[in-house]
Design a protein around this motif. Sequence first.
Motif, short mmCIF file in Angstrom:
data_model
loop_
_atom_site.label_atom_id
_atom_site.label_comp_id
_atom_site.label_asym_id
_atom_site.label_seq_id
_atom_site.Cartn_x
_atom_site.Cartn_y
_atom_site.Cartn_z
N LEU A 184 9.77 -13.33 -16.92
CA LEU A 184 11.18 -14.02 -16.93
C LEU A 184 11.30 -14.29 -18.40
CD1 LEU A 184 11.25 -16.46 -13.98
CD2 LEU A 184 12.81 -14.39 -14.35
N THR A 185 10.25 -14.24 -19.33
CA THR A 185 10.44 -14.59 -20.66
C THR A 185 10.47 -13.42 -21.77
OG1 THR A 185 8.06 -14.89 -20.65
CG2 THR A 185 9.20 -16.80 -20.37
N GLY A 186 11.00 -12.34 -21.28
CA GLY A 186 11.27 -11.22 -22.33
C GLY A 186 10.18 -10.19 -22.51
N HIS A 187 9.26 -10.14 -21.10
CA HIS A 187 8.42 -9.24 -21.04
C HIS A 187 8.55 -8.30 -19.88
CE1 HIS A 187 6.52 -12.71 -23.06
NE2 HIS A 187 6.28 -11.77 -24.12
N PHE A 188 7.91 -6.98 -20.06
CA PHE A 188 8.11 -6.23 -18.84
C PHE A 188 6.42 -6.07 -18.31
CE2 PHE A 188 7.69 -1.98 -16.64
CZ PHE A 188 8.60 -2.36 -15.40
N VAL A 189 6.24 -6.60 -17.23
CA VAL A 189 4.86 -6.85 -16.53
C VAL A 189 4.66 -5.85 -15.50
CG1 VAL A 189 3.22 -8.47 -15.47
CG2 VAL A 189 4.92 -9.27 -17.30
N LEU A 190 3.55 -5.23 -15.35
CA LEU A 190 3.06 -4.10 -14.43
C LEU A 190 1.60 -4.78 -13.77
CD1 LEU A 190 3.79 -2.38 -17.18
CD2 LEU A 190 4.04 -0.77 -15.37
N SER A 191 1.42 -4.79 -12.61
CA SER A 191 0.25 -5.29 -12.18
C SER A 191 0.28 -4.52 -10.51
CB SER A 191 0.33 -6.73 -11.96
OG SER A 191 -1.23 -7.15 -11.58
N THR A 192 -0.84 -4.85 -9.89
CA THR A 192 -1.23 -4.67 -8.69
C THR A 192 -1.75 -5.93 -7.64
OG1 THR A 192 -3.64 -4.20 -8.86
CG2 THR A 192 -2.30 -2.40 -9.46
N LEU A 193 -1.43 -5.59 -6.37
CA LEU A 193 -1.57 -6.76 -5.54
C LEU A 193 -2.07 -5.82 -4.12
CD1 LEU A 193 -1.19 -9.84 -5.48
CD2 LEU A 193 1.07 -9.27 -4.52
N HIS A 194 -2.73 -6.65 -3.45
CA HIS A 194 -3.33 -6.17 -2.15
C HIS A 194 -2.30 -6.51 -1.12
CE1 HIS A 194 -6.99 -4.20 -3.75
NE2 HIS A 194 -7.28 -5.29 -4.50
N THR A 195 -1.44 -5.80 -0.48
CA THR A 195 -0.93 -5.97 0.76
C THR A 195 -0.64 -4.49 1.52
OG1 THR A 195 1.31 -5.60 -0.30
CG2 THR A 195 0.37 -7.89 -0.14
N ASN A 196 -0.13 -4.75 2.65
CA ASN A 196 -0.12 -3.67 3.80
C ASN A 196 0.86 -2.72 3.12
OD1 ASN A 196 -2.52 -3.85 5.10
ND2 ASN A 196 -1.30 -5.10 6.44
N ASP A 197 2.23 -3.26 2.70
CA ASP A 197 3.59 -2.53 2.29
C ASP A 197 4.39 -3.33 1.39
OD1 ASP A 197 4.50 -4.79 3.89
OD2 ASP A 197 5.03 -3.35 5.57
N ALA A 198 5.38 -2.78 0.86
CA ALA A 198 6.02 -3.42 -0.20
C ALA A 198 6.77 -4.44 0.45
CB ALA A 198 7.11 -2.30 -0.55
N PRO A 199 7.44 -4.82 1.44
CA PRO A 199 7.92 -6.16 1.67
C PRO A 199 7.07 -7.13 1.74
CG PRO A 199 8.87 -4.42 3.16
CD PRO A 199 7.83 -3.74 2.56
N SER A 200 5.58 -7.08 2.32
CA SER A 200 4.72 -7.84 2.21
C SER A 200 4.46 -8.54 1.02
CB SER A 200 3.55 -7.40 3.25
OG SER A 200 3.71 -6.70 4.32
N THR A 201 4.82 -7.94 -0.27
CA THR A 201 4.37 -8.56 -1.42
C THR A 201 5.22 -9.76 -1.89
OG1 THR A 201 3.98 -6.22 -2.10
CG2 THR A 201 4.29 -7.60 -3.72
N ILE A 202 6.38 -9.66 -1.42
CA ILE A 202 7.23 -10.82 -1.54
C ILE A 202 6.85 -12.18 -0.94
CG2 ILE A 202 9.70 -11.76 -1.52
CD1 ILE A 202 9.40 -9.19 -3.28
N THR A 203 6.35 -12.02 0.16
CA THR A 203 5.86 -13.34 1.17
C THR A 203 4.43 -13.41 0.60
OG1 THR A 203 5.13 -11.64 2.89
CG2 THR A 203 7.16 -12.74 2.89
#
Length: 598
Positions: free
Chosen positions: A440-459
Amino acid sequence: MEIERPSKLRTVGATDKDTAAPGAQRLGSGIAINTMAELVVDLLSATGLIAPDQLALVRGRAGHGSLAQAIVDEGVAPPEGIARSLAVRYQVALVDLALTGVARDAAEQIPLHVLERVVAIPYGIAGGVLRVAVADPGNLHGIDELRLATKYTLELGVASSEDILAELRRMARASEAFGARAVLEEAEDDYEDGEEETDDLEADDGVSDAPLVRLVNSIIFQAAEDGASDVHFEPQEDSLVVRFRVDGVLAEVQRIPKRMAPGVTTRLKVLAKLDIAERRKPQDGRISLNAAAAGRMLDIRVATLPTVEGEKVVMRLLDKSRRAPTLEELGLADDMRARLADIVSRPTGALLVTGPTGSGKSTTLYAALTTINRPEVNIITVEDPVEYRLAGVNQVQINVRAGLTFASALRSILRSDPDVVMVGEIRDGETAKISIEAALTGHFVLSTLHTNDAPSTITRLNEMGVEPFLTGAAVTGVIAQRLARKLCPHCCEMYQPSVEELIQSRVAADVALASDGMAFYRKRGCPRCNQSGYKGRVGIYQLLTMTESIAALAVARASREEVERAAMDAGMRSLWDDGLAKVAGGLTSIEELARVLV
């Protein structure tokens, strides 16, 4: 014994010795041919396989060496194409060693050092005739050396140099491993039964270091050549089992006698600079290895784990010489690739890649970095470990012992004027908050996370303590992915499964009914894929693009199901949908899809 050249080995061209060009070499009685270089040049010029300017450049670089090998080394033509051209020109059989196999009794008829010098491999023997595949049928001196090295009559064929060299490396490795085991077993036989159970290093003092070195080296080089990502040394009740993880699946490759296990484990710990006297606690180390024979520069992570049967050692092989892929090489569907390219071209936001361990998340991030890596963009990554080396990118390696964690490194990175930040993995709430705030402060961030699918990432982000309004405002896209084994293109077969067969493969009933009558592909098995039916892996993807409705749901702390419905309405496909498209395209099987997704 009189040496006769086979009449098969001839060329189209001058057939009378009176018309032979000066300096020409001869094959057979009265049959003259041009030099090897001239033959290859004539053939490649006629077929148009290589452009004339490239051919002239490669010919100049080859000098007095093999032009065929120089063409392969320069990468302007595949070795299989060169072998096929030479087989046609010399009118000899084209041998596919992966399909025909190499008989051990045939390979042992000629000394290994002779085969390595000539680049040849005997692959079969029958009726007093030894079948030999050569890379260069124009190497007359080499063929004469082969004939003098054996009592059998030779029947020559042409195989690609890569296949021959791979077989020669396998023979050398097997010979070293066999000799090492034999010496070690002989040395270990001198021990009394009571001494084998001692828990100190004195039990290894009588074992020769050289055989141990050869045995361990042969296993590591075999893993590198087979493309293994992990090597497991597992102590069992009666042996030390060695298993390779190839294409995501573990398979046993050999068993080492139990009494040799302490020596092998100690050798691995010495290489990884671990405490060889400590056998009760887990340890971590690393080995840097130049596996030039297998064409790989390896950074090997070593982890030991005490078990009831002894110390287990697991090696993770990271190929430092591997090139990062592009978005086009990931196997994304066209519409998905276009949407992902739009996301990574934005100056701010966060792209998250999710999936289980070993699903290729880091590879996807590197493909995105390759797309945006330009001189005017300052890219900084923090990783554990650094899997690819990217020119022009500042890559930071995590060092927990020195206090350099993802969170502490990320704070320092944000003070280093980055445009793009890649965080290898969001492991805790602190790293998640810093990453999302950076987006949110002017950077593009890429990262990984451990969830089963894409919608689960938000929660999941909300559960890790990230404020919901930050998640909705910062995240621009989420990719969920799996890696499925690709069907071997040489042996897969087409079939039409029934609805019942699809349901038994854990396909949903409605999807099975919709797929009734479709032509799918399934595995069979051949020597090229080691009878597994699979060779390589393909990605299965799901892309969630942040919309106003999904952002509103994130702020409202909506459930995963609500986020999924909104994403589906916005055009997101499920992992099953993308996987079934790849099954229909013949890339993988329905059984493999069920294995990785259910």
